[in-house]
Design a protein around this motif. Structure first.
Motif, PDB file in Angstrom:
ATOM      1  N   ARG A  41       0.370  -0.857  -0.417  1.00 49.69           N
ATOM      2  CA  ARG A  41       0.240  -0.595  -0.150  1.00 49.69           C
ATOM      3  C   ARG A  41       0.960   1.817   0.164  1.00 49.69           C
ATOM      4  N   GLU A  42       0.723   2.315  -0.498  1.00 52.40           N
ATOM      5  CA  GLU A  42       0.894   3.396  -0.250  1.00 52.40           C
ATOM      6  C   GLU A  42       0.252   4.233   0.468  1.00 52.40           C
ATOM      7  N   GLY A  43       0.940   5.784   0.429  1.00 47.93           N
ATOM      8  CA  GLY A  43       0.260   6.753   1.324  1.00 47.93           C
ATOM      9  C   GLY A  43       0.130   6.458   2.870  1.00 47.93           C
ATOM     10  N   PHE A  44      -1.047   6.354   2.971  1.00 47.00           N
ATOM     11  CA  PHE A  44      -1.427   6.462   4.789  1.00 47.00           C
ATOM     12  C   PHE A  44      -2.018   4.681   4.562  1.00 47.00           C
ATOM     13  N   GLY A  45      -1.742   4.419   3.847  1.00 49.54           N
ATOM     14  CA  GLY A  45      -1.771   2.239   4.284  1.00 49.54           C
ATOM     15  C   GLY A  45      -3.331   2.251   3.630  1.00 49.54           C
ATOM     16  N   THR A  60     -14.889   3.483  -1.192  1.00 53.29           N
ATOM     17  CA  THR A  60     -14.756   4.300   0.041  1.00 53.29           C
ATOM     18  C   THR A  60     -13.074   3.296   0.216  1.00 53.29           C
ATOM     19  N   SER A  61     -12.685   3.916   1.147  1.00 54.01           N
ATOM     20  CA  SER A  61     -11.461   2.746   1.564  1.00 54.01           C
ATOM     21  C   SER A  61     -11.059   2.922   3.102  1.00 54.01           C
ATOM     22  N   LEU A  62     -10.629   1.599   3.174  1.00 55.80           N
ATOM     23  CA  LEU A  62     -10.283   1.544   4.765  1.00 55.80           C
ATOM     24  C   LEU A  62      -9.205   2.272   5.419  1.00 55.80           C
ATOM     25  N   PHE A  63      -8.682   2.512   6.619  1.00 55.66           N
ATOM     26  CA  PHE A  63      -7.656   3.413   6.803  1.00 55.66           C
ATOM     27  C   PHE A  63      -7.043   2.464   8.026  1.00 55.66           C
ATOM     28  N   PRO A  64      -5.450   2.254   8.004  1.00 54.22           N
ATOM     29  CA  PRO A  64      -5.650   2.071   9.456  1.00 54.22           C
ATOM     30  C   PRO A  64      -5.629   2.399  10.787  1.00 54.22           C
ATOM     31  N   GLU A  65      -5.650   2.078  11.784  1.00 51.01           N
ATOM     32  CA  GLU A  65      -5.915   3.037  12.720  1.00 51.01           C
ATOM     33  C   GLU A  65      -5.247   2.168  14.340  1.00 51.01           C
ATOM     34  N   SER A  66      -3.462   2.967  13.803  1.00 52.67           N
ATOM     35  CA  SER A  66      -2.609   2.421  14.905  1.00 52.67           C
ATOM     36  C   SER A  66      -2.535   2.235  16.289  1.00 52.67           C
ATOM     37  N   ALA A  67      -3.744   2.892  17.465  1.00 50.25           N
ATOM     38  CA  ALA A  67      -4.164   2.567  18.475  1.00 50.25           C
ATOM     39  C   ALA A  67      -4.384   0.946  18.285  1.00 50.25           C
ATOM     40  N   THR A  68      -5.679   0.533  17.904  1.00 52.35           N
ATOM     41  CA  THR A  68      -5.865  -0.690  17.865  1.00 52.35           C
ATOM     42  C   THR A  68      -4.858  -1.771  16.767  1.00 52.35           C
TER      43      THR A  68
END
Length: 99
Positions: A41-45, A60-68
């Motif tokens: 993946r690129e950008g924000f992942g 849409t897009s899924l986005f990584p959530e670093s906290a979880t």
């Protein structure tokens, strides 16, 4: 394409704030599967997906959530209105990774 199905509770990023984003959290085991399926993946992942909740389908897009360590799925206002969804609602989600 692999069809991923899960259940998640809708939550609001900034409750009470007009225009606040609403999300569904992808379970950890599916996050891992989707990440492997999507490849590098690129950008924000983010990972592009096609999603269905109720009778509404959108891209849409899924986005990584670093906290979880999981991914989050934004649910736009148009979808929430069409499906009468509010923060705290449990949603049955079907999604596929879009190449």
């Amino acid at each position: 394409m692999v069809r991923h199905v899960f259940r998640s509770e809708l939550w609001e990023h900034a409750p009470g704030d007009p225009g606040s984003w609403h999300f569904l959290r992808v379970p950890p085991e599916l996050t891992e599967e989707i990440t492997l399926e999507a490849g590098p993946r690129e950008g924000f992942g983010s990972v592009r997906v096609e999603v269905r909740v109720g009778s509404t389908t959108w891209r849409t897009s899924l986005f990584p959530e670093s906290a979880t360590g999981t991914m989050v799925l934004p649910v736009k206002k148009q979808v929430r209105r069409a499906e009468d969804l509010h923060a705290g609602a449990t949603c049955d989600v079907t999604l596929e990774v879009v190449p």
